[in-house]
Every structure is written in structure tokens, then in C-alpha cells.
Design an enzyme around this catalytic site. Structure first.
Site, mmCIF file in Angstrom:
data_model
loop_
_atom_site.group_PDB
_atom_site.id
_atom_site.type_symbol
_atom_site.label_atom_id
_atom_site.label_comp_id
_atom_site.label_asym_id
_atom_site.label_seq_id
_atom_site.Cartn_x
_atom_site.Cartn_y
_atom_site.Cartn_z
ATOM 1 N N ARG A 47 0.614 2.497 64.672
ATOM 2 C CA ARG A 47 -0.149 1.396 65.304
ATOM 3 C C ARG A 47 0.178 1.420 66.797
ATOM 4 O O ARG A 47 1.351 1.268 67.156
ATOM 5 C CB ARG A 47 0.271 0.048 64.725
ATOM 6 C CG ARG A 47 -0.114 -0.183 63.267
ATOM 7 C CD ARG A 47 0.312 -1.586 62.841
ATOM 8 N NE ARG A 47 -0.291 -2.007 61.590
ATOM 9 C CZ ARG A 47 0.337 -1.999 60.413
ATOM 10 N NH1 ARG A 47 1.589 -1.596 60.322
ATOM 11 N NH2 ARG A 47 -0.285 -2.411 59.325
ATOM 12 N N ARG B 290 -3.390 5.899 65.348
ATOM 13 C CA ARG B 290 -4.558 5.021 65.275
ATOM 14 C C ARG B 290 -4.869 4.485 66.664
ATOM 15 O O ARG B 290 -3.971 4.003 67.359
ATOM 16 C CB ARG B 290 -4.297 3.852 64.321
ATOM 17 C CG ARG B 290 -5.518 2.963 64.185
ATOM 18 C CD ARG B 290 -5.310 1.851 63.202
ATOM 19 N NE ARG B 290 -4.450 0.811 63.740
ATOM 20 C CZ ARG B 290 -4.105 -0.285 63.078
ATOM 21 N NH1 ARG B 290 -4.520 -0.456 61.826
ATOM 22 N NH2 ARG B 290 -3.333 -1.194 63.616
ATOM 23 N N GLU C 91 -11.763 -0.382 56.219
ATOM 24 C CA GLU C 91 -11.182 -1.716 56.089
ATOM 25 C C GLU C 91 -12.243 -2.809 56.171
ATOM 26 O O GLU C 91 -11.934 -3.989 56.203
ATOM 27 C CB GLU C 91 -10.056 -1.944 57.108
ATOM 28 C CG GLU C 91 -10.340 -1.487 58.505
ATOM 29 C CD GLU C 91 -9.112 -1.548 59.420
ATOM 30 O OE1 GLU C 91 -8.065 -2.071 59.033
ATOM 31 O OE2 GLU C 91 -9.240 -1.063 60.558
ATOM 32 N N ASN D 20 -5.183 -4.230 53.953
ATOM 33 C CA ASN D 20 -4.876 -5.572 54.469
ATOM 34 C C ASN D 20 -6.161 -6.232 54.949
ATOM 35 O O ASN D 20 -6.431 -7.394 54.659
ATOM 36 C CB ASN D 20 -3.879 -5.505 55.632
ATOM 37 C CG ASN D 20 -2.649 -4.701 55.278
ATOM 38 O OD1 ASN D 20 -2.384 -4.476 54.103
ATOM 39 N ND2 ASN D 20 -1.910 -4.255 56.267
ATOM 40 N N ARG E 158 -6.286 -13.243 55.972
ATOM 41 C CA ARG E 158 -5.039 -12.673 55.443
ATOM 42 C C ARG E 158 -3.789 -13.395 55.913
ATOM 43 O O ARG E 158 -2.705 -13.166 55.388
ATOM 44 C CB ARG E 158 -4.963 -11.161 55.739
ATOM 45 C CG ARG E 158 -4.819 -10.816 57.193
ATOM 46 C CD ARG E 158 -5.065 -9.329 57.408
ATOM 47 N NE ARG E 158 -3.915 -8.655 57.964
ATOM 48 C CZ ARG E 158 -3.943 -7.446 58.516
ATOM 49 N NH1 ARG E 158 -5.052 -6.746 58.549
ATOM 50 N NH2 ARG E 158 -2.867 -6.903 59.011
ATOM 51 N N CYS F 128 -3.266 3.256 53.917
ATOM 52 C CA CYS F 128 -2.121 2.839 54.737
ATOM 53 C C CYS F 128 -1.929 1.317 54.756
ATOM 54 O O CYS F 128 -1.129 0.794 55.498
ATOM 55 C CB CYS F 128 -2.244 3.376 56.158
ATOM 56 S SG CYS F 128 -3.685 2.751 57.026
HETATM 57 C C1 PEP Z 1 -4.916 -2.649 57.197
HETATM 58 O O1 PEP Z 1 -5.799 -3.412 57.596
HETATM 59 O O2 PEP Z 1 -4.652 -2.476 55.989
HETATM 60 C C2 PEP Z 1 -4.082 -1.898 58.169
HETATM 61 C C3 PEP Z 1 -3.237 -0.968 57.773
HETATM 62 O O3 PEP Z 1 -4.206 -2.230 59.471
HETATM 63 P P1 PEP Z 1 -3.503 -3.498 60.140
HETATM 64 O O4 PEP Z 1 -2.564 -4.100 59.116
HETATM 65 O O5 PEP Z 1 -2.808 -2.986 61.344
HETATM 66 O O6 PEP Z 1 -4.683 -4.367 60.439
HETATM 67 MG MG MG Z 2 -6.414 -3.385 59.680
#
Ligand code: PEP
Ligand code: MG
Length: 586
Positions: free
Chosen positions: A304, A340, A439, A462, A473, A510
Site C-alpha cells: 500500500r 499498488r 473490489e 475489504n 466497513r 489481498c
Molecule cells: C481491500 O479493499 O480488500 C484492500 C486490500 O484494500 P484496502 O484495505 O487498502 O482498501
Molecule cells: Mg480496498
């Protein structure tokens, strides 16, 4: 407090896995919660400002002592405290508080309280959950200054000389980093969440922690026996005998399994029938590469890159980005690093540029959308990535992709950046694997089209769960609905892996879903090639994969896909894989 008749179960958020049982030690920090406002005279303003500045100075010097005394294994996280160091003098807090003292002629405590709440409301509008939760850092820093202002002594965790479990309203990363492992078994707090720096430190220290309990400090008395189940985010107060025995067994089993997993973490995650999955680490800072390697990670599945852009008045320049990326590449080579690109929201732009107001920032100008609107910022990062790729195995990962056009546009920019680099005589590698994060449901639904454009998918569960189930979330009130085993999510995952494999590209994951043992039979069955997670989870996940038969898991998924509810799916996993998922890991 009235006597408790039977055990009380408190539900919170798992901050760090593991189980501990012990006596509660309440960390008292009253005194800074109630702040009085009073006015000062014009001729007192100077004195009040200097009182404020002194408190900041003292808080900074306390923090620098904590940084100096940080144990070796926490050193990679010292950036958290370094950021706090900078926040002490940030204009958002420091400048604003002084301005309020001057303009409103109020006491320093009140001015600081006001400045803090304004800074916090700025953070509250940020869509990215990680960045939003950084408002906790502002709160911690403000708290330290406040304690110096009102003369309340800081909690000195390093002086606790009993084997206890800390129960606190909130613990700052600085306080958490002073935890002596031989004394403190675990901790629980009313505040905090999974993405908080406090929980990152707890996971690094590998002590159980449950956060976000809301009223733990009210319900629990000093010396009371409590059980902290960091695996499930549960705390049991005053457990009865049966619960106590059960948890003693679970705790032993957890420790034994963990030791076993760590011993074998360097070996590949090979299923019973010989299928090898790559188990990778998620990182945020170059220093964390070592942790991934130490935990047996097969590479970096998610780097990240937001962090280099935070808490600074300017975007980082290409040289700085290049140096950091190269450092990571060189540390992990020949294994891959999946970089990323910037997943940031417009609200977090440098202060020189006004940020747009967004009613729904999670649906707004974030990640790739932001980058495509700022091609110069984006190209700087793409150039740095391609230059780093000349030093090892780099993959490029694009966040929040929702359409093919976004991929086309990115590739155009990448080509332009490569042409510039060539013309300017830099050494670089344009020939890198390109992948998209899946995502957003739209990208899962057009996975077949996206698969024609890229080399791999990486599912970010996520966000995918958030957008599929319409559940914020980080909103605690709907957290009970957040379930990656929801049939809608599983069906989207299947679309993604099917599309990837039909088009001969790789499917990775991931998001946090990859780090939960209960999900593994499905992820193996869906034939993900790689899973990436917080480094500390790698050994346990590798261990679990070694106990699964991949061919059976593929058959299992054929049934899972027909389930109508997450409960049914969970029951199926329990029935088929319950013995593998030893109770302690549930
Ligand atoms: C996700 O969204 O699952 C992800 C890995 O990215 P982030 O948690 O950084 O949004
Ligand atoms: Mg994400």
C-alpha cells in the site's frame, strides 16, 4: 458497583489474535475528559500561549524518550510515533490551538480541545477507512499535550510490575509500544478499531487484544479475572469454572498450533494433494519486508503506497518514491513485489489544493479515479515504479477499478511515462505484470472483459464486501452484517476466478478474507493462486493449507456456490472442515 452474578461476555473488535486469561489492571486516565472553558484577558494571551507551547514541548520530549527506548522488533513501526512527533507541531492542532487562544481569548485546554475536534471532523469526511481511522492519531497526540497542560501524569505502562491484562479507555501507540511482554499478557480498550495503529503494534508484539468494547472500563473491576479472546474479539468477565477450563485448553492449543506453524513457515504452502499456493505479505512501509520474510512470506502481495503521501505539504517526488520502492524490491528479490498505485481520496490532497466536498466519499474521487484526474501525480508514481522494476520482480496493481476504460487510460499514461523515461536515459522496465484490484462489484461482473487487458486480478475483499453488501466497513453499527461468506460475495469471487482461469491470467486475493482460516477451504476450492495478508497471519494460513486437499475443496465449492445464506455456508464449513479448524482458530 453491584456484585456480578455470572460471567459477562463483551463483544468488541479483534485487535490482535491469541487468548489470555488473567487479572484486570485498570489504567486510569481521568482528568483529561472534562475540560472547562474560561476566558482570559488580553494581557494573559502571551502567557497562555507559552503555557501551551511548554506542554507541547514536554509531550514531544516524552515521546522522543519512548521512541529511543523502543524494543528492536517494534523499530519498523517507529514511523507511527515519528508521525505523532510531527503532528505535535502540525498547523491543524498546534497552529489552530494558538489561533483559538489568540482570537477567542480562551484557556489553552479549551483551545486544544476545539482544535482537536475540528481536526477530527476533517478526518471523518475521508472515505478511505485507513486514513479516516488516522483521526485516532490526532486524538492521541492531543491527549498527550492535554495531560501535560492539566498536569495529569501519563500512564507509565513500563512501571507495571504484575502479570496483568490492561483495561483502558484508549491506549495510544506510544503507550502500547511500552508494553513489557513479560508483564502484560494482553489488553482491551473501549476505543479503537482493527486499522488503528494500536492494533498494528499489538499484532507485532503478538499479544492478544480486543478493542472497541465501548464500556469495558465501566464493567470491569481491578483484579477481576478476565479472558481475552483476540481471535474472536470477545472478552469474558468473571468467567465460570467451565468457561475457564475451556479457554485454558483453547489457549494451550492455540499456542501449540502457533509454534508449529512458525516452525514450518519457511516451507511452501502445499496442499495434501500437492497444489502449491503463494502466501504473501501485505506491507505499508519498506521496513515491514523483513517481517514478511521472517514469517515465511513468499513475496509481497500488496504494497500500500499511500503512506508516503501523508502528513506532508507536498507530494513526494519521483526520486523519493523510487528509492523506497527500490529498497523493497531489493529486500525481497527474487520474490515479487506487488506495488499498488495510490489509493487515496481527494480529501487527502496536499493542503495547497482545495479538496472537493463529497456527500459519499466512499463512492467519490478515490484511488484510480483520483489518479486519472491528476495525471502528473500519477505519472510520477508510475515512473518511480518502472524504474524500481529494473532492480527486481515488480508487479503493478491498480486499485478501485470499475471499468475497462480506466485500465486503458492507465496503460496510455504508463506508455507515455515509459517513453519519457527512455528519452531521458533512465534505466527502467516497462515490461511488468499489470493487475487490477477487484473490489467493486462492477469489476467482478466484467471480470471476463478486464481479463483481456491485464495479467492478474487481486481481490480486495475489504472493499468488495463493503460495496456488495452496502456495509460501511468501519461502521460499528452494521459490522454484524459484514460477512465475506455472504452468497453474493462468494458468487462474485467465483466469477472472478472463472474469468481469470478461462483467460489464462492469475487470480490473487489481498483482502482480510484471505487471512481467516474459516474461509480457506473455499479460497483453495476457487483456485486462487496466491493469498496475501498481514505478515503475522502467514504461518497459520500456510499451516492450514497443508491440511486441505485441493481437489476435495474444489468439489466442496460446487456445493457452497448453491447456498442461500452465509449461515448455511458456515455450517457446511464446520461440518466438513470443523476438525481442521481447531476450535481455537474460529
Ligand atoms: C481491500 O479493499 O480488500 C484492500 C486490500 O484494500 P484496502 O484495505 O487498502 O482498501
Ligand atoms: Mg480496498
Amino acid at each position: 458497583m453491584a456484585p456480578k452474578e455470572r460471567e459477562i461476555v463483551l463483544n468488541g473488535i479483534s485487535g490482535s489474535p491469541g487468548i489470555c486469561i488473567g487479572k484486570a489492571y485498570l489504567v486510569d486516565r481521568e482528568g483529561v475528559d472534562v475540560i472547562e472553558k474560561y476566558h482570559i484577558r488580553e494581557n494573559q494571551v502571551k502567557k497562555e500561549i507559552s503555557r501551551f507551547k511548554n506542554a507541547v514541548k514536554k509531550a514531544k520530549s516524552e515521546l522522543s524518550q519512548v521512541i529511543e527506548g523502543m524494543p528492536e522488533d517494534l523499530k519498523p513501526h517507529s514511523y507511527i510515533l515519528e508521525t505523532h512527533m510531527l503532528l505535535h507541531k502540525d498547523k491543524m492542532l498546534y497552529g489552530k490551538a494558538i489561533e483559538i487562544i489568540e482570537s477567542e481569548k480562551v484557556n489553552a485546554e479549551w483551545a486544544l480541545k476545539e482544535a482537536t475536534s475540528r481536526a477530527k471532523s476533517m478526518f471523518a469526511n475521508i472515505s478511505d477507512p485507513y486514513l479516516r481511522s488516522r483521526s485516532a492519531d490526532v486524538e492521541h497526540v492531543s491527549d498527550c499535550i492535554m495531560r501535560n497542560l492539566v498536569g495529569v501524569t501519563d500512564i507509565n505502562i513500563s512501571h507495571i510490575d504484575k502479570r496483568v491484562i490492561l483495561v483502558a479507555h484508549n491506549l495510544s501507540p506510544a503507550e502500547t509500544s511500552q508494553i513489557q511482554l513479560e508483564r502484560i499478557k494482553g489488553f482491551i480498550t473501549n476505543r479503537g478499531g482493527k486499522a488503528s495503529h494500536t492494533s498494528i503494534i499489538a499484532r507485532t508484539l503478538e499479544i492478544p487484544a480486543v478493542l472497541g468494547l465501548e464500556n469495558a472500563t465501566e464493567v470491569i473491576d481491578n483484579d477481576e479475572i478476565i479472558i481475552v479472546d483476540g481471535n474472536r474479539g470477545v472478552v469474558i468477565v468473571d468467567p465460570d469454572e467451565e468457561t475457564l477450563f475451556r479457554y485454558e485448553d483453547l489457549s494451550k492449543k492455540y499456542e501449540a498450533d502457533k509454534a508449529d506453524a512458525i516452525r514450518t513457515s519457511g516451507q511452501p504452502a502445499k496442499s495434501l494433494d500437492g497444489l502449491v499456493m503463494g502466501i504473501m505479505g501485505n506491507i505499508e512501509q519498506p521496513e515491514e519486508v523483513v517481517t514478511v520474510r521472517d514469517h515465511g512470506g513468499d513475496g509481497i502481495g500488496l504494497f500500500r503506497t499511500e503512506f508516503l503521501y501523508l502528513n506532508r505539504p507536498q507530494y513526494p517526488d519521483e526520486e523519493e518514491l523510487f528509492e523506497k520502492y527500490k529498497e523493497v524490491v531489493e529486500l525481497i528479490t527474487p520474490s515479487p513485489v506487488t506495488i499498488r498505485t495510490l489509493d487515496i481520496n481527494g480529501d487527502k490532497e496536499i493542503s495547497a489544493v482545495p479538496t472537493p466536498e463529497e456527500a459519499n466519499p466512499a463512492l467519490g474521487l478515490r484511488a484510480i479515479r483520483f489518479c486519472l484526474k491528476k495525471p502528473e501525480v500519477f505519472k510520477t508514481q508510475l515512473r518511480a515504479i518502472m524504474r524500481a522494476a529494473a532492480h527486481g520482480y515488480v508487479r503493478l496493481l491498480l486499485p478501485m477499478i470499475s471499468s475497462c476504460e480506466e485500465v486503458h487510460k492507465t496503460i496510455e499514461l504508463l506508455d507515455e511515462a515509459a517513453e519519457d523515461l527512455a528519452r531521458q536515459g533512465f534505466s527502467f522496465n516497462r515490461d511488468i505484470e499489470i493487475g487490477v484490484m477487484i473490489e467493486i462489484p462492477s469489476s467482478a461482473l466484467i471480470a471476463d472483459a478486464l481479463a483481456d487487458l491485464v495479467d492478474f486480478f487481486s481481490v480486495g475483499t475489504n472493499d468488495l464486501v463493503q460495496y456488495t453488501l452496502a456495509i460501511d466497513r468501519v461502521n460499528r453499527h452494521v459490522a454484524y452484517l459484514y460477512n465475506p461468506l455472504h452468497p453474493a460475495v462468494i458468487r462474485l469471487l467465483k466469477m472472478v476466478t472463472d474469468a481469470a482461469h478461462q483467460k489464462n491470467i492469475k487470480a490473487y486475493m489481498c483482502g482480510e478474507m484471505a487471512a481467516e482460516m474459516i474461509n480457506l477451504p473455499i479460497l483453495v476450492g476457487l483456485e486462487f493462486e496466491e493469498l496475501s495478508m498481514a505478515p503475522q497471519s502467514i504461518p497459520i494460513i500456510k499451516n492450514m493449507i497443508r491440511r486441505i486437499n485441493a481437489a476435495e475443496a474444489r468439489e466442496f465449492v460446487k456445493e457452497v456456490i448453491n447456498q442461500k445464506s452465509a449461515i448455511n455456508t458456515m455450517q457446511m464449513i464446520e461440518d466438513t472442515y470443523g476438525s481442521l479448524l481447531t476450535e481455537s482458530f474460529k
